[in-house]
Design an enzyme around this catalytic site. Structure first.
Site, PDB file in Angstrom:
ATOM      1  N   ASP A 328       1.151  -1.150  -0.175  1.00 20.39           N
ATOM      2  CA  ASP A 328       0.072   0.114   0.098  1.00 20.39           C
ATOM      3  C   ASP A 328       0.851   1.266   0.117  1.00 20.39           C
ATOM      4  OD1 ASP A 328       1.035   0.195   2.595  1.00 20.39           O
ATOM      5  OD2 ASP A 328      -0.824   0.302   3.578  1.00 20.39           O
ATOM      6  N   ASP A 330       1.318   4.592   2.454  1.00 19.87           N
ATOM      7  CA  ASP A 330       0.988   5.382   3.616  1.00 19.87           C
ATOM      8  C   ASP A 330       1.572   6.725   3.468  1.00 19.87           C
ATOM      9  OD1 ASP A 330       0.625   2.661   5.242  1.00 19.87           O
ATOM     10  OD2 ASP A 330       2.755   2.460   4.282  1.00 19.87           O
ATOM     11  N   ASP A 446      -3.149   4.622   2.940  1.00 20.18           N
ATOM     12  CA  ASP A 446      -3.299   4.734   4.078  1.00 20.18           C
ATOM     13  C   ASP A 446      -3.328   6.455   4.333  1.00 20.18           C
ATOM     14  OD1 ASP A 446      -4.292   2.426   4.841  1.00 20.18           O
ATOM     15  OD2 ASP A 446      -2.225   1.700   5.764  1.00 20.18           O
TER      16      ASP A 446
HETATM   17  N1  CTP Z   1       1.188   0.754  11.425  1.00 18.20           N
HETATM   18  C1  CTP Z   1       0.438   1.270  12.528  1.00 18.20           C
HETATM   19  N2  CTP Z   1      -0.800   1.084  12.672  1.00 18.20           N
HETATM   20  C2  CTP Z   1      -1.487   0.365  11.682  1.00 18.20           C
HETATM   21  C3  CTP Z   1      -0.934  -0.005  10.835  1.00 18.20           C
HETATM   22  C4  CTP Z   1       0.371   0.178  10.693  1.00 18.20           C
HETATM   23  O1  CTP Z   1       1.309   2.104  13.431  1.00 18.20           O
HETATM   24  N3  CTP Z   1      -2.823   0.152  11.913  1.00 18.20           N
HETATM   25  C5  CTP Z   1       2.648   1.147  11.389  1.00 18.20           C
HETATM   26  C6  CTP Z   1       3.490   0.047  11.631  1.00 18.20           C
HETATM   27  O2  CTP Z   1       4.343   0.115  12.184  1.00 18.20           O
HETATM   28  C7  CTP Z   1       4.005  -0.293  10.030  1.00 18.20           C
HETATM   29  C8  CTP Z   1       3.789   1.172   9.302  1.00 18.20           C
HETATM   30  O3  CTP Z   1       2.855   1.782   9.960  1.00 18.20           O
HETATM   31  O4  CTP Z   1       5.471  -0.487  10.115  1.00 18.20           O
HETATM   32  C9  CTP Z   1       3.378   0.695   7.901  1.00 18.20           C
HETATM   33  O5  CTP Z   1       2.345  -0.054   7.794  1.00 18.20           O
HETATM   34  P1  CTP Z   1       1.958  -1.212   6.645  1.00 18.20           P
HETATM   35  O6  CTP Z   1       1.664  -0.197   5.475  1.00 18.20           O
HETATM   36  O7  CTP Z   1       1.241  -2.052   6.985  1.00 18.20           O
HETATM   37  O8  CTP Z   1       3.303  -1.670   6.277  1.00 18.20           O
HETATM   38  P2  CTP Z   1       4.946  -1.345   5.450  1.00 18.20           P
HETATM   39  O9  CTP Z   1       5.828  -1.308   6.311  1.00 18.20           O
HETATM   40  O10 CTP Z   1       4.461   0.292   4.857  1.00 18.20           O
HETATM   41  O11 CTP Z   1       4.728  -2.248   4.199  1.00 18.20           O
HETATM   42  P3  CTP Z   1       4.063  -2.091   3.013  1.00 18.20           P
HETATM   43  O12 CTP Z   1       5.170  -1.361   2.041  1.00 18.20           O
HETATM   44  O13 CTP Z   1       3.989  -3.741   2.250  1.00 18.20           O
HETATM   45  O14 CTP Z   1       2.841  -1.484   3.111  1.00 18.20           O
HETATM   46 MN    MN Z   2      -0.382   0.947   5.682  1.00 17.89          MN
HETATM   47 MN    MN Z   3       2.657   0.345   3.684  1.00 15.79          MN
END
Ligand code: CTP
Ligand code: MN
Ligand code: MN
Length: 522
Positions: A328, A330, A446
């Site tokens: 995703d 963020d 997000d």
């Molecule tokens: N996080 C959080 N609360 C959530 C989801 C995620 O605090 N409800 C934090 C986590 O610490 C996570 C970061 O936000 O490391 C990013 O989350 P996520 O998008 O799920 O993972 P990524 O590390 O960005 O991996 P990807 O690139 O696959 O999205």
């Molecule tokens: Mn995320």
């Molecule tokens: Mn992410």
């Protein structure tokens, strides 16, 4: 094979006289001669020679040795010998590995010569401590983990076991395998022997067994069995649907479902989130590229600046850690004037929905005040929006950066808490998505709104990786008696919140070296 000398009585290694009786002139230098390929008689002769010239020569390897001298050996061979014969662990090894030329030139000069590169033996298999310089910490927040994983073979295997443990809701095993995998990711060398694991913490017997099997056979039978396991395969498939967790996936599995088509055909009632997840399943399981993330960043920024031109938007999550792709995108959003960000998410999502940019959205209100005095939970309480963007394949050119029209502003007041996308015509996109030959891609985005005073904590918390965050919090609690979360840092001893404007300040509060985002890939 002539190896290093067996343990002999050490005579006054740091004292004024060498064992031969001559005065030690160069106390700070300690020589150890490697017998291999040199032979014992030549070694004895060189030892005598050096001692006569006032050098300190040690019979055995010790901490007081500064120069390990060898003849016709590579650096790797010498290191391996030292480890085998003297139990010198790579961790903590500080002496220089030098060629005999340094020794003979020094004897010729009658004094220890400065070490030049030509004297040093090349070491290809670099030991952890030699590179890292300190023992490896069991806390991910005290390690530097880049994306350059030198042990992928092992970490991929351990990751599958961690995943399987998670799908079995076995938190302890999940953590053990995740920690083992993470520590191997942080190593600056690739492991070729079990000895390479010396001095490495967080490796339980089970993980060691997996590593050993891979070293010996190239694969691990337990991992192969998991991959073939029907429950693992099915739960992995179901949990890869946006909005489906382990409990739900397990329930469906126990009800006999095995495929997405069976799920689609079943009468199972899906949540709004899961409906969207299933509908856009194929797109959402194609990794988001950095180019796509950047494009979405421009769209989000333009949309936000329509309403709040001085708002600050930061790409966080995996992309901030340097990943080239992710599941995703963020974004963290704030405004230097605290309070200005309130209500912004509704305005922005609403406007983007009218532009046909949003396929799904779920806005959660800030619950920080309510939660503040209770037990700290896992994540955070920011206002946020978990969404699915409709990313057009052709460049976006009609996004105006102009001020919002009255219509935009009015829309905000009409908006309910959830379901903006419903108003913007999710149904018409449903058909488009099903149609297949579409000119857009569904992408999970997000959006997190952080008040300025909490921004640094939010940035640190949302940059990840998950294990890095987990260990930061664990470290804070154990060593500092502080509670860290994505909002704040509370010092339990001083009984007060510690303010921070930057991530660097947070690391400083915790007494940790600053680890930049691209080294947080634990
Ligand atoms: N996080 C959080 N609360 C959530 C989801 C995620 O605090 N409800 C934090 C986590 O610490 C996570 C970061 O936000 O490391 C990013 O989350 P996520 O998008 O799920 O993972 P990524 O590390 O960005 O991996 P990807 O690139 O696959 O999205
Ligand atoms: Mn995320
Ligand atoms: Mn992410």
């Amino acid at each position: 094979m002539a190896l290093l000398p067996r343990k002999k009585r050490r005579k006054d290694p740091l004292g004024g006289n060498s064992p031969g009786g001559a005065m030690v002139k160069f106390k700070e230098i300690g020589i150890f001669l490697v017998e291999r390929r040199m032979g014992s008689s030549r070694r004895s002769f060189l030892t005598e020679l050096a001692r006569k010239k006032g050098f300190r020569v040690e019979e055995q390897m010790s901490e007081s040795v500064t120069h390990v001298v060898s003849e016709n050996n590579t650096g790797d061979e010498v290191l391996e010998l030292l480890e085998k014969q003297n139990g010198i662990c790579s961790t903590g090894f500080t002496a220089a590995l030098v060629d005999i030329t340094w020794f003979t030139e020094s004897m010729g000069a009658g004094r220890p010569l400065e070490l030049e590169n030509c004297h040093r033996l090349q070491v290809k298999r670099i030991s952890a401590a030699a590179v890292i310089g300190t023992p490896i910490s069991p806390y991910a927040c005290q390690r530097r983990t880049t994306l350059n994983n030198k042990n992928r073979l092992f970490t991929d295997a351990l990751k599958i076991l961690a995943e399987n443990a998670e799908l079995c809701e076995s938190e302890g095993r999940y953590l053990a395998f995740t920690r083992a995998s993470s520590i191997l990711k942080s190593l600056p060398y690739n492991m070729t022997r079990m000895d390479d694991l010396q001095g490495i913490p967080s490796l339980g017997d089970h993980s060691r067994k997996v590593i050993k099997e891979i070293l010996e056979d190239g694969i691990c039978s337990e991992v192969e069995n998991v991959i073939q396991n029907e429950r693992y395969q099915t739960l992995k498939l179901f949990t890869s649907i946006f909005g489906v967790g382990v409990k739900t996936a397990d329930k469906w599995y126990r009800e006999g479902l095995r495929t997405l088509d069976e799920l689609r055909a079943s009468k199972i009632k899906l949540t709004k989130e899961q409906t969207a997840g299933l509908l856009y399943y194929e797109d959402l399981n194609v990794p988001v590229t950095r180019a796509e993330a950047d494009l979405i960043g421009q769209i989000v920024e333009a949309a936000i600046h329509r309403f709040l031109p001085t708002a600050v938007i930061t790409l966080t999550g995996g992309f901030r850690r340097g990943n080239e792709s992710g599941h995703d995108v963020d974004f963290l959003i704030t405004h230097p004037e605290e309070g200005k960000e309130e209500g912004l998410i509704y305005q922005v999502i609403s406007w983007m929905a009218t532009q046909g940019l949003i396929l799904y959205d779920d806005i959660t209100e800030n619950s920080y005040q309510k939660w503040k005095n209770q037990e700290p939970e896992k994540f955070d309480h920011f206002t946020k929006c978990f969404s699915i963007f409709k990313l057009k394949r052709e460049p976006i050119c009609n996004l105006e950066l102009s001020r919002p029209s009255n219509h935009d502003c009015l829309a905000v007041n009409e908006i309910g808490r959830k379901g903006l996308a419903d108003r913007a015509g999710t149904t018409q996109h449903v058909t488009a998505a099903a149609a297949g030959d579409k000119d857009w891609k569904a992408v999970r985005v997000d959006l997190i709104i952080a008040p300025f005073g909490q921004y640094a904590y939010a940035l640190l918390g949302w940059t990840g990786s998950r294990l890095f965050e987990r260990d930061l919090r664990r470290y804070a609690k154990h060593f500092k008696h502080m509670n860290l979360n994505s909002h704040s840092l509370f010092d339990n001893e001083q009984n007060k919140l510690l303010a921070a404007a930057t991530e660097e300040e947070i690391f400083a509060h915790l007494g940790l070296d600053y680890i930049p985002p691209h080294e947080r890939n634990a």
